[in-house]
Design a protein around this motif. Structure first.
Motif, PDB file in Angstrom:
ATOM      1  N   LYS B 117       0.866  -1.183   0.000  1.00 39.69           N
ATOM      2  CA  LYS B 117       0.000   0.000   0.000  1.00 39.69           C
ATOM      3  C   LYS B 117       0.899   1.230   0.000  1.00 39.69           C
ATOM      4  O   LYS B 117       1.947   1.229   0.657  1.00 39.69           O
ATOM      5  N   VAL B 118       0.527   2.250  -0.770  1.00 38.25           N
ATOM      6  CA  VAL B 118       1.300   3.493  -0.753  1.00 38.25           C
ATOM      7  C   VAL B 118       0.371   4.612  -0.290  1.00 38.25           C
ATOM      8  O   VAL B 118      -0.635   4.894  -0.925  1.00 38.25           O
ATOM      9  N   ILE B 119       0.709   5.210   0.843  1.00 35.89           N
ATOM     10  CA  ILE B 119      -0.111   6.296   1.410  1.00 35.89           C
ATOM     11  C   ILE B 119       0.639   7.602   1.234  1.00 35.89           C
ATOM     12  O   ILE B 119       1.849   7.653   1.476  1.00 35.89           O
ATOM     13  N   VAL B 120      -0.067   8.637   0.806  1.00 32.81           N
ATOM     14  CA  VAL B 120       0.537   9.960   0.708  1.00 32.81           C
ATOM     15  C   VAL B 120      -0.028  10.803   1.846  1.00 32.81           C
ATOM     16  O   VAL B 120      -1.230  11.018   1.931  1.00 32.81           O
ATOM     17  N   PHE B 121       0.855  11.254   2.725  1.00 33.45           N
ATOM     18  CA  PHE B 121       0.425  11.945   3.941  1.00 33.45           C
ATOM     19  C   PHE B 121       0.851  13.408   3.921  1.00 33.45           C
ATOM     20  O   PHE B 121       1.929  13.757   3.465  1.00 33.45           O
ATOM     21  N   GLU B 122      -0.046  14.279   4.457  1.00 36.24           N
ATOM     22  CA  GLU B 122       0.363  15.670   4.712  1.00 36.24           C
ATOM     23  C   GLU B 122      -0.495  16.257   5.821  1.00 36.24           C
ATOM     24  O   GLU B 122      -1.646  15.857   6.015  1.00 36.24           O
ATOM     25  N   HIS B 123       0.084  17.183   6.543  1.00 33.34           N
ATOM     26  CA  HIS B 123      -0.610  17.993   7.548  1.00 33.34           C
ATOM     27  C   HIS B 123      -0.498  19.423   7.034  1.00 33.34           C
ATOM     28  O   HIS B 123       0.520  20.087   7.231  1.00 33.34           O
ATOM     29  N   THR B 124      -1.530  19.871   6.319  1.00 34.01           N
ATOM     30  CA  THR B 124      -1.426  21.159   5.624  1.00 34.01           C
ATOM     31  C   THR B 124      -1.495  22.327   6.594  1.00 34.01           C
ATOM     32  O   THR B 124      -1.897  22.183   7.749  1.00 34.01           O
ATOM     33  N   ILE B 125      -1.104  23.493   6.110  1.00 34.81           N
ATOM     34  CA  ILE B 125      -1.250  24.722   6.894  1.00 34.81           C
ATOM     35  C   ILE B 125      -2.448  25.504   6.374  1.00 34.81           C
ATOM     36  O   ILE B 125      -3.316  25.921   7.130  1.00 34.81           O
ATOM     37  N   ASP B 126      -2.543  25.684   5.045  1.00 36.70           N
ATOM     38  CA  ASP B 126      -3.770  26.226   4.460  1.00 36.70           C
ATOM     39  C   ASP B 126      -4.886  25.211   4.694  1.00 36.70           C
ATOM     40  O   ASP B 126      -4.653  24.007   4.772  1.00 36.70           O
ATOM     41  N   ARG B 127      -6.117  25.738   4.770  1.00 34.46           N
ATOM     42  CA  ARG B 127      -7.255  24.844   5.027  1.00 34.46           C
ATOM     43  C   ARG B 127      -8.389  25.161   4.075  1.00 34.46           C
ATOM     44  O   ARG B 127      -8.488  26.298   3.614  1.00 34.46           O
ATOM     45  N   PRO B 128      -9.313  24.261   3.801  1.00 33.03           N
ATOM     46  CA  PRO B 128      -9.277  22.879   4.263  1.00 33.03           C
ATOM     47  C   PRO B 128      -8.270  22.026   3.485  1.00 33.03           C
ATOM     48  O   PRO B 128      -7.946  22.325   2.349  1.00 33.03           O
ATOM     49  N   SER B 129      -7.802  20.957   4.110  1.00 36.68           N
ATOM     50  CA  SER B 129      -6.736  20.134   3.543  1.00 36.68           C
ATOM     51  C   SER B 129      -7.112  19.527   2.198  1.00 36.68           C
ATOM     52  O   SER B 129      -6.295  19.472   1.282  1.00 36.68           O
TER      53      SER B 129
END
Lengths: 521, 310
Positions: B117-129
């Motif tokens: 499985k390949v997951i692409v993760f981010e915790h954005t600063i602009d919203r909504p993600s």
């Protein structure tokens, strides 16, 4: 026909629920930002409401042909069929019917065991109309459509969202809860005064303790208005020769709209629920175009009319004591709080409190939960109107949702490109708490997060010091929201200074062009 | 079934659900912590592979091939997490986020190497993600390449991470998605940065924590960045230098430049040190790169870095 009505009520309630669920922004790349995706306007029930349209247009002295078109179907329905809207369409009416079944035992569902004050709603209506004529709009408080959307948005959706998120970890049940995420915005919503809004709705539903349809009979100003518009309906209740005056229908009528031993109908109250037809053992009741022999016009004598106008005058005077808080010259309010930051595209403050019906749609769609009901910021006249609370949520750059959903155009529609020059306020750095200005630390988060390139730095003694560029800063508040200093009071804060609502948009654009300068970084 | 019975059942069920919810939360916090970085393949200290091609996907393929492929970091069936830089709602041409075509190609390469499985993760600063990942083009790329998007939206999406080797930072957080992954591949965007001069691989890891603000009010942001990198097990760094942001970084919009390079390295410090040269800067100009080298994370001396160009 009773079941046809239930089906109609059910369908409109489902429609209401679907539109409520669809009022969440989704990315539309061709529009360059968030948009509502819905076959019908999500604010539909507010658009078709003649009371909101009338009160907002009258108080602001504006005429919006589009809005008049929206209310035409309901007005036409009312002219033909009296308060059929109340019995067949109104989602609050449907909720009240359901609540009444819980609140009242079957034995108590008789007009003889109920308390109601039908004239009171006409006094409320008179208050709204006279106040609107005096230039202030108070329909928002007790209009059922605005009240319902507002109560659910502020008081019901946030706890529902929180509950569903809390159980996402639970096996089996959690899957369904996770799937429900799409019904809500990404951010966990939280609104000030949410409990009060919820309690208002709860109180209305609890009116069932006093009588069936207590709200509709005694308080609803929209019902009063529709009752007056539909006084002489084409399609109405009358009795047939089979009637033997047993008065079963009169006792059963949930609106107390039957009198004269069953022969007469108070057309201003009848909501076409067909209960009289269903309860009559001998087909003595019928709803048709037949003209009844006896009519029972509402007991609104001249004395009552004068009382109504008197109530209206007193209410409007009370509402207009707030006139000083709206002393405006350039669209802004000179006495309101510094934190009166209106959404982009908002009309001038005078007009805003007249047009805004406090429906909460803009607050519901705001993706960062930044739009909050005003408390003291806008004075008494502006209570519960939307204001931006940057610490709660910034006005995110690529979004135009509030302007897209406002039913009365208190917030006029706008585009992402226009946001570059729709100045809603300005950020200012508090040099006594900013860690850079105060202790020379390495920060500049405000510069980093600013979408409009409105923060620049200048080296002073080897340290990069942040400054706000007033030509570029539109007051979106992303700096304040991300500032690492402070709880509610960040080291960079937006106030309404610098807002330019009073200027036409092309003038704001020209102002920006004239005042923009290049700065190093 | 009468009313009392119904209420009894409902009461027990709600208490049960609440307890289960708490239990679920507990196990996430005591689950596998990230621990120390995985072992670097032999001979990869101070080595960077630079692919050059106007098509970033082709540059990546060449650089990965030169590095010996991904099988040294991806075991069959492994869950791979990719951490691009997608904090800002900026379109791909604005060079403020990792190139979506690069992310898509990386997903494909991981799957070819046997990833489950390949997951692409981010915790954005602009919203909504969701909007940010859409505007950057990465959401579409992930969907088309057969990956999964995982976006942090609140504190419950993070768990505690111990930082035993940190000089100043001793404990922080890590996204649960990353903690559960078998392999983490860092995919930063090479950009100028208003605070840290440059943002490359080490800085990109700041998107893995919940409370970024705390690092700015802490004693030394650059030291924190280096400290954190000792605890987050990044197996590979793939730096997007296809189009870089030269001014108004990290968010832009600003002046961009097409360099057409993709940098692949098992040594996160060397990857960042090499990239400094793209901006006509030295590794010593970027404090967190120096601190990371001091903590033994890799080689930052340009004279000791081997660059293999393809």
């Amino acid at each position: 026909m009773k079941s046809a009505r239930r089906i109609s009520q059910g369908l409109f309630l489902i429609l209401f629920a679907v539109l409520f669920a669809l009022s969440v922004g989704r990315l539309d790349l061709s529009a360059g930002g968030l948009k509502i995706v819905s076959p019908l306007p999500v604010e539909l029930f507010l658009l078709i409401d003649p009371l909101l349209a009338g009160a907002s247009m009258l108080s602001s002295r504006t005429f919006t042909p589009a809005h008049v078109l929206w209310i035409l179907p309901v007005v036409l329905l009312t002219i033909l069929c009296g308060r059929a809207f109340c019995g067949w369409v109104c989602p609050l009416g449907t909720c009240i019917d359901a609540a009444d079944r819980v609140a009242r035992r079957k034995a108590d569902r008789r007009t003889t065991r109920e308390r109601s004050w039908p004239r009171l709603k006409y006094y409320i209506l008179a208050g709204i109309i006279v106040t609107a004529a005096m230039g202030a709009q108070v329909a928002w408080l007790l209009d059922p459509q605005a009240l319902l959307v507002r109560s659910l948005t502020l008081g019901a959706a946030p706890p529902a969202q929180w509950t569903l998120r809390s159980i996402e970890g639970v096996p089996a049940l959690g899957q369904a809860a996770g799937a429900a995420r799409g019904l809500f915005p990404e951010q966990q919503a939280a609104f000030r005064q949410g409990l009060i809004a919820a309690l208002m709705l709860a109180a209305i539903l609890a009116g069932g303790i006093l009588s069936r349809r207590f709200w509709c009979r005694s308080l609803c100003p929209l019902g009063a208005l529709l009752g007056l518009i539909g006084r002489i309906p084409l399609f109405r209740r009358s009795i047939t020769p089979k009637c033997n005056e047993c008065r079963l229908c009169e006792i059963d009528c949930k609106m107390d709209a039957i009198s004269g031993n069953g022969a007469a109908t108070v057309t201003e109250e009848c909501i076409y629920c067909y209960s009289c037809v269903a309860v009559c053992p001998r087909e003595g009741n019928v709803l048709s175009t037949a003209k009844p022999e006896r009519s029972a016009p509402l007991n609104l004598s001249r004395r009552h009319l004068l009382t109504g106008i008197g109530v209206g005058a007193v209410w409007s005077f009370a509402a207009r004591t707030a006139i000083s808080e709206k002393a405006t010259r350039d669209g802004t309010s000179r006495l309101a709080g510094l934190r009166l930051i209106r959404p982009p595209g908002s009309v001038g403050e005078d007009e805003f409190t007249e047009l805004c019906v406090r429906c909460g749609e803009c607050m519901k769609v705001c993706p960062t939960n930044g739009l909050q009901p005003a408390l003291a910021e806008a004075g008494l006249a502006g209570i519960w109107t939307p204001v931006l609370a940057p610490r709660a949520g910034e006005c995110t750059q690529k979004c135009t949702l509030c302007g897209d959903v406002c039913p009365t155009h208190a917030i006029q529609p706008f585009t992402v490109a226009e946001k570059d020059y729709l100045y809603i306020g300005r950020a200012a750095i508090d040099r006594s708490t900013c860690v850079v200005w105060e202790s020379g630390k390495q920060c500049l988060v405000c510069d980093e997060v600013c979408s409009y390139d409105a923060i620049y730095w200048q080296k002073e003694g080897g340290t990069k010091m942040p400054h706000v560029d007033p030509a570029r800063c539109v007051g979106c508040g992303i700096c304040e929201n991300n500032c690492p200093v402070g709880g509610p009071n960040a080291a960079i804060r937006v106030t309404c200074e610098g807002e330019k609502r009073g200027m036409p948009r092309d003038q704001q654009k020209a102002w920006r062009a004239a005042n923009i300068t290049e700065h190093p970084e | 079934m009468n009313r009392r019975r119904f209420l009894e059942i409902a009461g027990v069920a709600s208490v049960g659900a609440a307890v289960a919810g708490c239990a679920g939360k507990q196990s996430a916090q005591t689950g596998p912590s990230a621990g120390a970085p995985k072992e670097r393949p032999a001979g990869q200290d101070g080595v960077v592979y630079v692919g050059k091609n106007a098509d970033p996907a082709k540059a990546l393929v060449a650089a990965v091939a030169a590095a010996g492929g991904l099988k040294s970091v991806i075991s069959p069936g492994a869950t791979v997490a990719l951490k691009p830089n997608a904090a800002w709602a900026r379109s791909p041409e604005q060079a403020a986020a990792t190139n979506p075509a690069l992310v898509a190609q990386m997903i494909r390469l991981c799957r070819e190497a046997g990833a489950g499985k390949v997951i692409v993760f981010e915790h954005t600063i602009d919203r909504p993600s969701q909007m940010v990942l859409g505007i950057t083009g990465i959401a579409k790329a992930v969907g088309e390449a057969g990956g999964e998007l995982a976006l942090a939206s609140g504190e419950p999406d993070f768990q505690t991470l111990e930082v035993p080797r940190g000089k100043l930072l001793k404990q922080d957080t890590i996204a649960k998605t990353l903690a559960k992954a078998d392999v983490i591949i860092n995919m930063p965007k090479a950009k100028r940065h208003s605070q840290t001069e440059l943002t490359l691989g080490l800085k990109n890891l700041m998107g893995c924590i919940w409370n970024r603000q705390a690092w700015h009010t802490g004693p030394d942001l650059s030291q924190y960045i280096a400290d954190y990198a000792t605890a987050l097990p990044v197996s590979l760094t793939v730096t997007d230098a296809s189009r870089v942001l030269l001014t108004n970084g990290p968010k832009g919009p600003g002046q961009t430049k097409d360099l057409n390079e993709v940098i692949v390295s098992f040594d996160p410090v060397a990857a960042d040190a090499y990239a400094c040269g793209l901006f006509e800067m030295k590794p010593a100009d970027v404090a967190h790169i120096v601190h990371a080298a001091e903590l033994g994370l890799g080689q930052h001396d340009i004279s000791k870095i081997t660059v293999k160009r393809v």
